[in-house]
Write a protein that holds these residues in place. Structure first.
Motif, PDB file in Angstrom:
ATOM      1  N   UNK A   8       0.833  -1.183  -0.013  1.00 10.63           N
ATOM      2  CA  UNK A   8      -0.032   0.033   0.202  1.00 10.63           C
ATOM      3  C   UNK A   8       0.842   1.080   0.046  1.00 10.63           C
ATOM      4  N   UNK A   9       1.806   1.427   0.903  1.00  8.65           N
ATOM      5  CA  UNK A   9       2.574   2.511   0.752  1.00  8.65           C
ATOM      6  C   UNK A   9       3.399   2.642  -0.457  1.00  8.65           C
ATOM      7  N   UNK A  10       3.908   1.567  -1.074  1.00 11.45           N
ATOM      8  CA  UNK A  10       4.728   1.524  -2.049  1.00 11.45           C
ATOM      9  C   UNK A  10       3.743   2.078  -3.271  1.00 11.45           C
ATOM     10  N   UNK A  11       2.570   1.564  -3.384  1.00 11.09           N
ATOM     11  CA  UNK A  11       1.740   2.005  -4.459  1.00 11.09           C
ATOM     12  C   UNK A  11       1.525   3.634  -4.338  1.00 11.09           C
ATOM     13  N   UNK A  12       1.382   4.068  -3.105  1.00  9.78           N
ATOM     14  CA  UNK A  12       0.942   5.574  -2.993  1.00  9.78           C
ATOM     15  C   UNK A  12       2.202   6.316  -3.484  1.00  9.78           C
ATOM     16  N   UNK A  13       3.583   5.951  -3.270  1.00 11.41           N
ATOM     17  CA  UNK A  13       4.509   6.491  -3.609  1.00 11.41           C
ATOM     18  C   UNK A  13       4.749   6.534  -5.085  1.00 11.41           C
ATOM     19  N   UNK A  14       4.549   5.397  -5.753  1.00 14.42           N
ATOM     20  CA  UNK A  14       4.720   5.108  -7.149  1.00 14.42           C
ATOM     21  C   UNK A  14       3.526   6.042  -7.970  1.00 14.42           C
ATOM     22  N   UNK A  15       2.319   6.027  -7.432  1.00  9.66           N
ATOM     23  CA  UNK A  15       1.293   6.601  -7.949  1.00  9.66           C
ATOM     24  C   UNK A  15       1.237   8.019  -8.080  1.00  9.66           C
ATOM     25  N   UNK A  16       1.699   8.485  -6.820  1.00 10.88           N
ATOM     26  CA  UNK A  16       1.852   9.867  -6.684  1.00 10.88           C
ATOM     27  C   UNK A  16       2.973  10.551  -7.414  1.00 10.88           C
ATOM     28  N   UNK A  17       4.103   9.964  -7.528  1.00 14.61           N
ATOM     29  CA  UNK A  17       5.055  10.439  -8.049  1.00 14.61           C
ATOM     30  C   UNK A  17       4.835  10.452  -9.823  1.00 14.61           C
ATOM     31  N   UNK A  18       4.639   9.247 -10.135  1.00 16.95           N
ATOM     32  CA  UNK A  18       4.239   8.982 -11.628  1.00 16.95           C
ATOM     33  C   UNK A  18       3.165  10.050 -12.162  1.00 16.95           C
ATOM     34  N   UNK A  19       2.139  10.112 -11.187  1.00 15.26           N
ATOM     35  CA  UNK A  19       1.011  11.044 -11.526  1.00 15.26           C
ATOM     36  C   UNK A  19       1.203  12.494 -11.529  1.00 15.26           C
ATOM     37  N   UNK A  20       1.970  13.001 -10.734  1.00 21.41           N
ATOM     38  CA  UNK A  20       2.149  14.388 -10.796  1.00 21.41           C
ATOM     39  C   UNK A  20       2.822  14.688 -12.180  1.00 21.41           C
ATOM     40  N   UNK A  21       4.092  13.807 -12.205  1.00 19.41           N
ATOM     41  CA  UNK A  21       4.951  14.177 -13.292  1.00 19.41           C
ATOM     42  C   UNK A  21       4.258  14.153 -14.654  1.00 19.41           C
ATOM     43  N   UNK A  22       3.198  13.121 -14.797  1.00 16.67           N
ATOM     44  CA  UNK A  22       2.187  12.807 -15.986  1.00 16.67           C
ATOM     45  C   UNK A  22       1.585  14.208 -16.151  1.00 16.67           C
TER      46      UNK A  22
END
Length: 239
Positions: A8-22
């Protein structure tokens, strides 16, 4: 055996970083921002459609994930022996961070600036306070499991310190009109906050499944008291 909650924390970190840079990439491609003139704040990248739609979705999913992580963390800290009121203070700061993240994604600054800035304060400043409170209250906790490498806690302390400095610098630079430098501090502070949440994967690595149980009102247990909140469920054949 390692469970799945550490994902869950790993998903949050990846989702957020990839999302904002997208969102940043979409804003540049659609010419909503001009990085040759000024480096944009995160919110500026997500201010206009279609990237604003992606921005809202990224932050809404992130906010829901943050809330879930904070609730799990609350019960884990309870099982470690952290007192109720400090634990509630940690939980409230985490939930306020989640709420602020959702507000930032759904109230664009050009339409609802005061609301947007309030959400940004909750997401950034209250968010980093969530980790400062844990560092503060867990220092004297004798029963805290020592999960991960010895450098993990110093790393968290360093990230909290750098993140706090970056957020203060962001405000000062913005007030002085140095928008590109302020925006750079904001992007760096956001990445650090995502990383702090991602590091909770280490603490969740010993959790498999969890179930929430109510404590007796009297606080007395008729027999040996097991941890009250995070319990490993028996295998299906045991039922």
């Amino acid at each position: 055996m390692r469970g799945y909650l550490f994902l869950l924390p790993i998903f949050l970190a990846i989702w957020s970083i990839v999302g904002v840079w997208t969102v940043f990439g979409l804003a540049v491609v659609n010419e909503a921002v001009n990085i040759s003139q000024v480096f944009p704040y995160i919110s500026n990248c997500g201010a206009e459609p279609p990237q604003s739609c992606v921005f809202s979705q990224v932050l809404n999913v992130g906010a829901a994930t943050v809330a879930s992580i904070c609730i799990l963390r609350y019960y884990q800290l309870q099982d470690w022996g952290l007192r109720k009121r400090p634990n509630q203070a940690i939980l409230c700061s985490g939930l306020l961070c989640a709420l602020g993240t959702s507000i930032v994604g759904n109230f664009q600054h050009q339409h609802q600036r005061p609301t947007h800035l309030t959400g940004a304060f909750m997401a950034f400043f209250v968010g980093v306070s969530y980790f400062w409170l844990q560092l503060l209250f867990l220092r004297g906790l004798k029963t805290e499991p020592r999960l991960g490498a010895p450098w993990l806690q110093p790393l968290r302390l360093g990230l909290c310190s750098v993140g706090s400095v970056l957020m203060v610098a962001m405000v000062v630079l913005h007030v002085r009109g140095l928008r590109s430098a302020g925006a750079g501090c904001e992007w760096a502070a956001a990445t650090i906050l995502f990383a702090l949440f991602g590091l909770l994967a280490v603490d969740f690595s010993d959790l498999q499944r969890c179930t929430l149980q109510l404590l007796p009102r009297s606080g007395a247990c008729p027999g040996p008291c097991a941890p009250s909140s995070l319990q490993q469920l028996p295998p299906p054949e045991a039922f």
